[in-house]
Design a protein around this motif. Structure first.
Motif, short mmCIF file in Angstrom:
data_model
loop_
_atom_site.label_atom_id
_atom_site.label_comp_id
_atom_site.label_asym_id
_atom_site.label_seq_id
_atom_site.Cartn_x
_atom_site.Cartn_y
_atom_site.Cartn_z
N SER A 154 -81.91 28.69 73.25
CA SER A 154 -81.81 27.34 72.88
C SER A 154 -80.47 26.44 73.45
O SER A 154 -80.81 25.41 74.04
CB SER A 154 -82.01 27.43 71.42
OG SER A 154 -80.55 27.63 70.71
N THR A 193 -85.77 29.42 69.57
CA THR A 193 -85.44 28.83 70.65
C THR A 193 -86.13 27.25 70.61
O THR A 193 -85.54 26.15 70.70
CB THR A 193 -85.84 29.21 72.13
OG1 THR A 193 -85.30 30.54 71.93
CG2 THR A 193 -85.16 28.18 73.21
N ILE A 211 -89.28 25.96 77.86
CA ILE A 211 -88.73 27.35 77.17
C ILE A 211 -89.80 28.46 77.46
O ILE A 211 -89.29 29.40 77.81
CB ILE A 211 -88.86 27.07 75.45
CG1 ILE A 211 -87.71 26.05 75.24
CG2 ILE A 211 -88.92 28.44 74.96
CD1 ILE A 211 -88.02 25.64 73.66
#
Length: 466
Positions: free
Chosen positions: A291, A369, A354
């Motif tokens: 993240s 994340t 992501i």
């Protein structure tokens, strides 16, 4: 009607002012974006090796993060004087600021080498206390950390050169050098992590070696540029060692407060990260780390706006135009509010990355994340604003403000609170992070009242000559 026009003029500056700010901020942001893209590419390549190996690289990265903050803090402390001496046209003062950065950075390198090469496992183990896969993560982390010790000197030299160039308004050269270093890092990551072009498959160690090669390239290019172009702060080795001791200690007095403020912040970040990591296994460590790798793409906003604020106000204060600096401060604060809101949407646009970048991570890691990136995007307005507040105070040498803001909140709210939450609740890492960051609204309030005292409205070049 007339009153409204006056108020508008006070809140918003002329287009030429914002053009000047963007001329400084955009290359810095682009430079940081390129560097953070390298980090994202590193994470993308290492994530293909699995949660444990990525977790090992990323707890090592926490030590590197502390070292980077230390170097940047030292450079920004000297940069307070560098910008003002540049505004005053005082080359000798600029060289003294460069000497200050060099001496303190040398001390930081010694500490970093001890952690990387002498005590890596005991230090890294603090980052995974309570983690169910701690031993496996540490085995990977120690391999990576030892090699990362070799980037200490080149990173310090590059940080000193890059920050000094930015402080005198030369922002394009650091950008160009970062592009070259990025290409070197990316190429050797591809070659060494997976063993392409006939090279051995080195995995985690390959990522470290690629970073070393990139940092050496970056340092070499900075030194060649300074030797050829001779910017006004440039100094021979003899001039670098010709330290004005009273001035050095005046700089150190200011710098100690910046250092204290930043180290308190780093301690809170490191402790809270260690507590997040204890909320599960490798999925938590890798998910949280992923993240931040994504969020760093929009965290470039901080570097851009703080550099622009420091350069503009530092130069204005150094030239003795104190009333003009007060007006520019208002314009920058308002710009910070607008820019922070804009960065929410920039942050949310990174969410689709992501699954593309971290598709090899576990479902649990990717879920963490996803939640973290959304949360950090929503926090961008207060984060941009407080960065402007701190940059304003430091531009005029009011380094005590940052120490008060970070010191009171860290010691009285963040650390006691996070330990209580970790001890007596079972909430997950994302909720813990949100609770810690809510304290930033308290920081903004304290900083607001401290800026009103105008301890930052000072020409440091006059007091330095006294």
């Amino acid at each position: 009607m007339e009153t409204g026009l006056v108020r508008k003029e006070k809140l918003f500056g002329p287009a030429s002012f914002y053009k000047k700010a963007l001329f400084i901020a955009l290359p810095v942001m682009l430079q940081m974006l390129i560097q953070n893209m390298v980090s994202l590419i590193d994470n993308f390549m290492v994530s293909g090796l699995g949660d444990i190996k990525m977790s090992g690289v990323n707890i090592s990265g926490q030590i590197l993060f502390v070292f980077m903050v230390l170097l940047n803090t030292i450079s920004s402390s000297g940069g307070i004087f560098m910008s003002q001496y540049y505004g005053a046209g005082d080359k000798r003062g600029m060289r003294q600021a460069l000497s200050f950065k060099t001496i303190l950075s040398s001390a930081a390198i010694v500490l970093y080498l001890l952690v990387c090469m002498v005590f890596p496992r005991p230090v890294l183990s603090l980052m995974v206390v309570g983690n169910s896969q701690a031993d496996a993560i540490l085995d990977e982390a120690v391999k990576y950390m030892f090699l990362m010790g070799f980037i200490g000197i080149p990173m310090a030299v590059s940080t000193i050169c890059s920050s000094s160039l930015r402080e005198i308004g030369r922002v394009r050269t650091p950008l160009f050098i970062s592009v070259v270093a990025t290409l070197v890092n990316t190429f050797f990551n591809w070659v060494l992590i997976y063993g392409n072009l006939g090279a051995p498959r080195l995995e985690v160690q390959g990522a470290a070696i690629a970073t070393i090669l990139a940092r050496l390239t970056e340092m070499t290019m900075f030194l060649i540029y300074i030797a050829m172009k001779r910017p006004p702060f440039s100094a021979t080795p003899r001039e670098l060692l010709d330290v004005d001791v009273p001035l050095f200690f005046r700089m150190l007095k200011k710098g100690a407060m910046v250092l204290g403020s930043e180290m308190l912040w780093v301690i809170s970040e490191t402790v809270t990260t260690a507590l997040y990591n204890g909320r599960g296994g490798a999925d938590v460590v890798s998910g949280m780390a992923a993240s931040f790798a994504i969020a760093n793409l929009f965290f470039v906003a901080f570097s851009g706006i703080t550099t622009a604020t420091g350069v503009i106000l530092g130069s204005t204060l150094g030239s003795g135009e104190l009333d003009k600096a007060r007006q520019e401060k208002r314009w920058l604060m308002v710009a910070g509010v607008i820019f922070g809101v804009f960065m929410i949407f920039v942050g949310l646009l990174t969410v689709p990355l992501i699954p593309l970048v971290f598709g090899h991570l576990s479902d649990s890691a990717r879920h963490i994340t996803h939640e973290m990136v959304i949360l950090m995007s929503l926090f961008m307005p207060p984060w941009v604003y407080i960065n402007v507040q701190l940059a304003v105070s430091r531009a005029g040498g009011d380094t005590a403000m940052g120490l008060w803001v970070d010191g009171t909140t860290t010691l009285l709210l963040i650390l006691p609170g996070i330990f209580l939450v970790a001890r007596y609740t079972s909430i997950g890492p994302v909720a813990m992070y949100g609770m810690v960051k809510a304290v930033d609204f308290v920081k903004i309030t304290i900083a607001h009242f401290m800026l009103k005292r105008e301890h930052w409205v000072r020409n440091l070049t006059d007091s330095a000559r006294a």
